[in-house]
Design a protein around this motif. Structure first.
Motif, PDB file in Angstrom:
ATOM      1  N   VAL A   1       0.822  -1.218   0.000  1.00  0.00           N
ATOM      2  CA  VAL A   1       0.000   0.000   0.000  1.00  0.00           C
ATOM      3  C   VAL A   1       0.854   1.266   0.000  1.00  0.00           C
TER       4      VAL A   1
ATOM      5  N   ARG B   1       3.512  -2.782  -7.208  1.00  0.00           N
ATOM      6  CA  ARG B   1       2.540  -3.567  -6.441  1.00  0.00           C
ATOM      7  C   ARG B   1       2.326  -5.001  -6.936  1.00  0.00           C
TER       8      ARG B   1
ATOM      9  N   ILE C   1      -6.352  -4.501  -4.999  1.00  0.00           N
ATOM     10  CA  ILE C   1      -5.640  -3.244  -5.267  1.00  0.00           C
ATOM     11  C   ILE C   1      -4.955  -3.315  -6.636  1.00  0.00           C
TER      12      ILE C   1
ATOM     13  N   LEU D   1      -3.664   5.773  -2.842  1.00  0.00           N
ATOM     14  CA  LEU D   1      -4.659   5.291  -1.887  1.00  0.00           C
ATOM     15  C   LEU D   1      -4.856   6.335  -0.791  1.00  0.00           C
TER      16      LEU D   1
ATOM     17  N   ASN E   1      -3.478   3.476   4.657  1.00  0.00           N
ATOM     18  CA  ASN E   1      -2.158   3.054   5.148  1.00  0.00           C
ATOM     19  C   ASN E   1      -2.184   2.885   6.668  1.00  0.00           C
TER      20      ASN E   1
ATOM     21  N   THR F   1     -12.366   1.222  -4.001  1.00  0.00           N
ATOM     22  CA  THR F   1     -11.591   1.493  -2.785  1.00  0.00           C
ATOM     23  C   THR F   1     -12.339   1.002  -1.550  1.00  0.00           C
TER      24      THR F   1
END
Lengths: 210, 210, 210
Positions: free
Chosen positions: C34, C41, C100, C108, C113, C181
């Motif tokens: 993240v 990622r 994600i 994000l 986080n 999200t």
């Protein structure tokens, strides 16, 4: 049977009775909340939160008693399931109240009030049934009643889904508002399902005792 | 071992066999429904609803037998889990069929038909496996097969999510249609997960019997 | 007590220790993911997927041992629940990482986080606690700690929901991005809930042993 539980093992019954009353209290507050003006909702949501805390403590007390009792009035797994599903009902009610306030929802669909009233009736039936666990009498009408309330609620839930997600063609849809309202509606449906799980567990206990 | 179950305790097997067949019936109807023209879907959804009612009655019969039997062919918790997860499969299939009709969805994504076909194969494998519970023979290939179908379905599911939620840039997105279709897709994925739970429970029973 | 488990029955402990370490590994990878640039990622998500496979194998080993052991170090249902909830934590972490990447999410929300860091701390606490199951010592502070992390995470989760679903009036909302999200945020919240279920199960085991 001649076998008698000691006061210690009988101690489960008052805890279930209080957990049942707590559900009814939470459902009554939620019914007020969905009927109230938006300004009056945060205070009611705080009271629902208190009921949820009280429910957590009751669940914890039941689990500790379960784990430290050698003899239990009915199957350990049934006590576990009953306590967990009673806890789920209050958790769901609290989550619904919290989301309505957090999302600052305005006027709610009329059918949502109807769904909450069905939930309130199921909660009241649960509160009435819990004290009867000790004698296992007159419980059949309780679980039949809750199952029929769950059916009734399912019909209202489907109307709500259709109203929310299938607006008349040409109508401007506020999709974020729809998403937020649908989340609350799904949580209410889950609360009603949890009431049914409580009723099914009571039925299962009653059959074993018969 | 010399110990033999009485006919009464053996009575669980035919109920599981019928619950398996019922899942296959419901999955076959759903496969027809997703391939059908929208006008033909409500009638098929009604038939799926009937299968769900039949499944509820079978689950109830299994639970009553479980709670009133002193001896059971395998662990009570396993019987409970097996009956519950078989019931979950039909409930999910019914919910998917109902939502497609309730939301008046038009043409469905091609990958959704593929996902339903994977579910249909898992349901057929479940129906074939249930009668083998009595002898516990040739069950390993069943649970390995369902686990690999669940993997296959997961791949299709991810394609569907990506297609639905990541449309090409510049394309006009009908967000409400996306939300409704995604709900159905999530329910199908849950149905496939429930098939895997049935398979895992059968594996767990088989290991204990070995 | 004088009764001693054979090495075979003690074999559960190293498996739970490894499952705990595996959760911490997965949560560490997710924390990196993240915080990473979108390009970095997919590789991290592949590593999380490997941790999930390792977790599946550990869960399977525990279940096979459970079903083939006549004597177990604690209640069979508790072993089942502990293994299942440990498995749920890794499954949720993997699903969050996968979504994600699959949804090609860009930057994000900062609070996400924070939520992942709370989850990472809960995972680390779980990994530290598992080796203590054998002696049942110093476990109370673990479950109290995880319960308070769950509370902390719930606060962050609510901030995220409010930020996502109640954007300032007049701001253009990318509803599809919000939906994607929110799905990830809900999965993270479920992972934290699963950590709490692990902790509650450990508490329940400890009370029985006392």
């Amino acid at each position: 049977m001649a076998f008698r539980l000691t006061p210690h093992e009988r101690g489960f019954y008052p805890l279930f009775t209080r957990a049942g009353e707590n559900i009814a209290t939470a459902a009554d507050l939620l019914t007020k909340l969905v009927a109230a003006e938006p300004d009056a909702r945060p205070d009611l949501a705080r009271q629902v939160k208190e009921a949820e805390h009280a429910g957590d403590e009751l669940t914890h007390e039941i689990m500790v008693k379960l784990n430290s009792s050698f003899i239990t009035p009915f199957d350990r797994e049934d006590i576990y399931r009953l306590a967990s599903s009673l806890d789920d009902v209050v958790d769901d009610i609290e989550e619904a109240a919290d989301r309505i306030v957090l999302y600052r929802l305005g006027a709610l669909p009329a059918a949502m009030n109807v769904l909450v009233e069905v939930l309130q009736r199921a909660a009241a039936a649960t509160a009435e049934a819990m004290p009867k666990l000790e004698t296992m009498s007159q419980l059949r009408e309780y679980w039949v009643h809750v199952n029929s309330l769950e059916d009734e609620g399912d019909g209202v839930y489907r109307v709500l889904l259709s109203e929310l997600l299938c607006p008349p063609e040409g109508a401007a849809a506020d999709v974020l508002a729809i998403i937020k309202t649908k989340e609350v509606v799904d949580i209410l449906e889950a609360a009603l399902d949890a009431c049914e799980t409580v009723a099914n567990t009571v039925e299962s206990i009653a059959i074993k005792e018969a």
